[in-house]
Write a protein that holds these residues in place. Structure first.
Motif, PDB file in Angstrom:
ATOM      1  N   LEU A   1       0.823  -1.209   0.000  1.00  0.00           N
ATOM      2  CA  LEU A   1       0.000   0.000   0.000  1.00  0.00           C
ATOM      3  C   LEU A   1       0.861   1.265   0.000  1.00  0.00           C
ATOM      4  CD1 LEU A   1      -2.867   1.105   0.041  1.00  0.00           C
ATOM      5  CD2 LEU A   1      -2.846   0.920   2.545  1.00  0.00           C
ATOM      6  N   GLU A   2       1.995   1.237   0.709  1.00  0.00           N
ATOM      7  CA  GLU A   2       2.815   2.447   0.813  1.00  0.00           C
ATOM      8  C   GLU A   2       3.538   2.785  -0.491  1.00  0.00           C
ATOM      9  OE1 GLU A   2       5.411  -0.940   2.432  1.00  0.00           O
ATOM     10  OE2 GLU A   2       3.286  -0.336   2.426  1.00  0.00           O
ATOM     11  N   THR A   3       3.629   1.810  -1.405  1.00  0.00           N
ATOM     12  CA  THR A   3       4.278   2.076  -2.690  1.00  0.00           C
ATOM     13  C   THR A   3       3.315   1.962  -3.872  1.00  0.00           C
ATOM     14  OG1 THR A   3       4.947  -0.247  -2.953  1.00  0.00           O
ATOM     15  CG2 THR A   3       6.488   1.243  -1.812  1.00  0.00           C
ATOM     16  N   PHE A   4       2.041   1.790  -3.576  1.00  0.00           N
ATOM     17  CA  PHE A   4       1.047   1.598  -4.642  1.00  0.00           C
ATOM     18  C   PHE A   4       0.980   2.857  -5.502  1.00  0.00           C
ATOM     19  CE2 PHE A   4      -2.901   0.335  -6.616  1.00  0.00           C
ATOM     20  CZ  PHE A   4      -2.908  -1.045  -6.496  1.00  0.00           C
ATOM     21  N   SER A   5       1.079   2.688  -6.814  1.00  0.00           N
ATOM     22  CA  SER A   5       1.153   3.855  -7.689  1.00  0.00           C
ATOM     23  C   SER A   5      -0.211   4.495  -7.901  1.00  0.00           C
ATOM     24  CB  SER A   5       1.742   3.471  -9.049  1.00  0.00           C
ATOM     25  OG  SER A   5       0.807   2.737  -9.806  1.00  0.00           O
TER      26      SER A   5
ATOM     27  N   LEU B   1     -15.140 -19.532   3.340  1.00  0.00           N
ATOM     28  CA  LEU B   1     -13.996 -18.729   3.779  1.00  0.00           C
ATOM     29  C   LEU B   1     -14.377 -17.593   4.710  1.00  0.00           C
ATOM     30  CD1 LEU B   1     -10.926 -18.141   3.412  1.00  0.00           C
ATOM     31  CD2 LEU B   1     -11.553 -16.663   1.510  1.00  0.00           C
ATOM     32  N   THR B   2     -15.470 -16.868   4.416  1.00  0.00           N
ATOM     33  CA  THR B   2     -15.840 -15.716   5.231  1.00  0.00           C
ATOM     34  C   THR B   2     -16.633 -16.090   6.475  1.00  0.00           C
ATOM     35  OG1 THR B   2     -17.781 -15.353   3.814  1.00  0.00           O
ATOM     36  CG2 THR B   2     -15.801 -14.078   3.307  1.00  0.00           C
ATOM     37  N   SER B   3     -16.861 -17.395   6.690  1.00  0.00           N
ATOM     38  CA  SER B   3     -17.677 -17.826   7.824  1.00  0.00           C
ATOM     39  C   SER B   3     -16.861 -18.347   9.000  1.00  0.00           C
ATOM     40  CB  SER B   3     -18.644 -18.936   7.389  1.00  0.00           C
ATOM     41  OG  SER B   3     -19.581 -18.448   6.445  1.00  0.00           O
ATOM     42  N   VAL B   4     -15.553 -18.451   8.815  1.00  0.00           N
ATOM     43  CA  VAL B   4     -14.727 -19.050   9.863  1.00  0.00           C
ATOM     44  C   VAL B   4     -13.488 -18.191  10.133  1.00  0.00           C
ATOM     45  CG1 VAL B   4     -15.471 -21.376   9.235  1.00  0.00           C
ATOM     46  CG2 VAL B   4     -13.383 -20.456   8.243  1.00  0.00           C
ATOM     47  N   VAL B   5     -12.887 -18.424  11.272  1.00  0.00           N
ATOM     48  CA  VAL B   5     -11.631 -17.752  11.611  1.00  0.00           C
ATOM     49  C   VAL B   5     -10.518 -18.780  11.705  1.00  0.00           C
ATOM     50  CG1 VAL B   5     -12.735 -15.860  12.808  1.00  0.00           C
ATOM     51  CG2 VAL B   5     -12.128 -17.920  14.085  1.00  0.00           C
TER      52      VAL B   5
ATOM     53  N   PRO C   1      -6.134  -1.529  -2.319  1.00  0.00           N
ATOM     54  CA  PRO C   1      -6.954  -0.737  -3.239  1.00  0.00           C
ATOM     55  C   PRO C   1      -8.010  -1.578  -3.964  1.00  0.00           C
ATOM     56  CG  PRO C   1      -4.673  -0.061  -3.401  1.00  0.00           C
ATOM     57  CD  PRO C   1      -4.687  -1.331  -2.599  1.00  0.00           C
ATOM     58  N   TYR C   2      -7.659  -2.805  -4.361  1.00  0.00           N
ATOM     59  CA  TYR C   2      -8.638  -3.697  -4.968  1.00  0.00           C
ATOM     60  C   TYR C   2      -9.781  -3.970  -3.992  1.00  0.00           C
ATOM     61  CZ  TYR C   2     -10.643  -8.022  -6.871  1.00  0.00           C
ATOM     62  OH  TYR C   2     -11.506  -8.990  -7.343  1.00  0.00           O
ATOM     63  N   ALA C   3      -9.429  -4.262  -2.737  1.00  0.00           N
ATOM     64  CA  ALA C   3     -10.444  -4.503  -1.719  1.00  0.00           C
ATOM     65  C   ALA C   3     -11.334  -3.284  -1.534  1.00  0.00           C
ATOM     66  CB  ALA C   3      -9.779  -4.888  -0.395  1.00  0.00           C
TER      67      ALA C   3
ATOM     68  N   VAL D   1     -14.712 -11.752  -1.892  1.00  0.00           N
ATOM     69  CA  VAL D   1     -14.471 -11.877  -0.457  1.00  0.00           C
ATOM     70  C   VAL D   1     -13.634 -10.701   0.039  1.00  0.00           C
ATOM     71  CG1 VAL D   1     -14.680 -14.381  -0.323  1.00  0.00           C
ATOM     72  CG2 VAL D   1     -12.457 -13.373  -0.847  1.00  0.00           C
ATOM     73  N   GLN D   2     -12.890 -10.071  -0.891  1.00  0.00           N
ATOM     74  CA  GLN D   2     -12.094  -8.909  -0.516  1.00  0.00           C
ATOM     75  C   GLN D   2     -12.960  -7.678  -0.241  1.00  0.00           C
ATOM     76  OE1 GLN D   2      -9.753 -11.248  -2.215  1.00  0.00           O
ATOM     77  NE2 GLN D   2      -9.248 -11.121  -0.042  1.00  0.00           N
ATOM     78  N   GLY D   3     -14.245  -7.755  -0.515  1.00  0.00           N
ATOM     79  CA  GLY D   3     -15.158  -6.706  -0.081  1.00  0.00           C
ATOM     80  C   GLY D   3     -15.518  -6.847   1.383  1.00  0.00           C
ATOM     81  N   GLU D   4     -15.094  -7.955   1.986  1.00  0.00           N
ATOM     82  CA  GLU D   4     -15.375  -8.247   3.390  1.00  0.00           C
ATOM     83  C   GLU D   4     -14.098  -8.424   4.201  1.00  0.00           C
ATOM     84  OE1 GLU D   4     -17.855  -9.370   6.760  1.00  0.00           O
ATOM     85  OE2 GLU D   4     -18.235  -8.334   4.875  1.00  0.00           O
ATOM     86  N   LEU D   5     -13.071  -9.002   3.579  1.00  0.00           N
ATOM     87  CA  LEU D   5     -11.828  -9.325   4.267  1.00  0.00           C
ATOM     88  C   LEU D   5     -10.644  -8.699   3.535  1.00  0.00           C
ATOM     89  CD1 LEU D   5     -12.457 -13.159   4.753  1.00  0.00           C
ATOM     90  CD2 LEU D   5     -12.819 -11.361   6.460  1.00  0.00           C
ATOM     91  N   ALA D   6      -9.717  -8.131   4.283  1.00  0.00           N
ATOM     92  CA  ALA D   6      -8.529  -7.518   3.680  1.00  0.00           C
ATOM     93  C   ALA D   6      -7.368  -8.501   3.687  1.00  0.00           C
ATOM     94  CB  ALA D   6      -8.151  -6.254   4.435  1.00  0.00           C
TER      95      ALA D   6
END
Length: 257
Positions: A105-109, A253-257, A160-162, A149-154
């Motif tokens: 993220l710190e180098t994302f153009s 995937l989004t239902s468990v830890v 940026p995609y998320a 799933v990236q709309g829920e989990l980073a």
């Protein structure tokens, strides 16, 4: 066909799937066609879209093509209007066109950030607006926005995609808020990790694949055809009272830890 199964029948409906020249988009187009829909293949490349549509027709499906770049608002509007006038109504819209960019993220153009926004978010807005104007005039329509799933989990490297996929989830809710009373059902379909060209770098990474299979309750990558049932549901009369929702197809995937 009994009454319940008939709810899922898409005969007499036409579905436009953006970015359907390959991968998930093409799989969804084939799945909707198999459920009876006439499908409209979209790509920026005319020869590619026309060839795929012709191939689907050879298989016995009803298929056309619509050539436009989802990031070009004027081009989108003109293409949709021309298609509706020349061919017929678009009853179902699947906003599938999307890209991925990976970097810390710190180098994302700024260029990559802007590309993600233009394709993943602006594109869905432009096409939805152009198609919805016709749907609203008719008093019915189905919009399916491809989320993730990236709309829920980073995850590191794709913040940026998320962000674009989180925005798509909220845009879907906004469509519901504005258009539900006028006959449109707008929902999001959120795939987990599927083996596609977009994920090729991850599929080919043994360490990542091992992590993913252990992290996902189903224990494997998804297959693109496994998205088709959910898409048919959201495109059909079976989902007429479902609106503003995000349906995760992610092997748990989004239902468990």
């Amino acid at each position: 066909m009994n009454e319940t199964l008939q709810l899922f029948n898409l005969s007499g409906r036409r579905a436009l799937i953006t970015g359907s020249g390959r991968g998930i988009g093409l799989a969804l187009a084939r799945g909707l066609a198999d459920a009876g829909a006439a499908v409209v293949i979209n790509d920026r490349n005319q020869q590619k879209a026309s060839t795929i549509a012709a191939s689907l027709r050879d298989e016995g499906f009803d298929a056309d093509s619509a050539i436009f770049d989802v990031t070009d608002r004027v081009q989108v509007s003109e293409a949709i209007n021309a298609f509706e006038e020349r061919i017929g109504a678009i009853d179902i819209l699947v906003n599938n066109a999307g890209i991925q960019r990976r970097a810390p993220l710190e180098t994302f153009s700024a260029a990559d950030w802007n590309d993600l926004l233009r394709v993943n978010l602006d594109g869905a807005f432009h096409v939805s607006q152009a198609v919805a104007r016709h749907m609203l005039a008719r008093g019915h329509g189905k919009i399916i926005n491809l989320c993730s799933v990236q709309g829920e989990l980073a995850r590191p490297g794709i913040a940026p995609y998320a962000a674009t996929k989180g925005a798509i989830r909220m845009l879907t809710k906004g469509m519901c808020a504005e258009w539900a009373s006028r006959g449109i059902q707008a929902n999001a379909l959120a795939p987990g990790y599927f083996a596609t060209d977009l994920n090729r770098a991850l599929v080919d990474d043994p360490a990542f694949s091992d992590w993913l299979c252990k992290r996902t309750p189903a224990g494997r990558w998804g297959r693109v055809e496994e998205l088709c049932g959910a898409a048919v549901f959201l495109a059909s009369r079976a989902s007429d009272f479902v609106n503003g929702q995000t349906l995760f197809v992610d092997g748990g995937l989004t239902s468990v830890v």
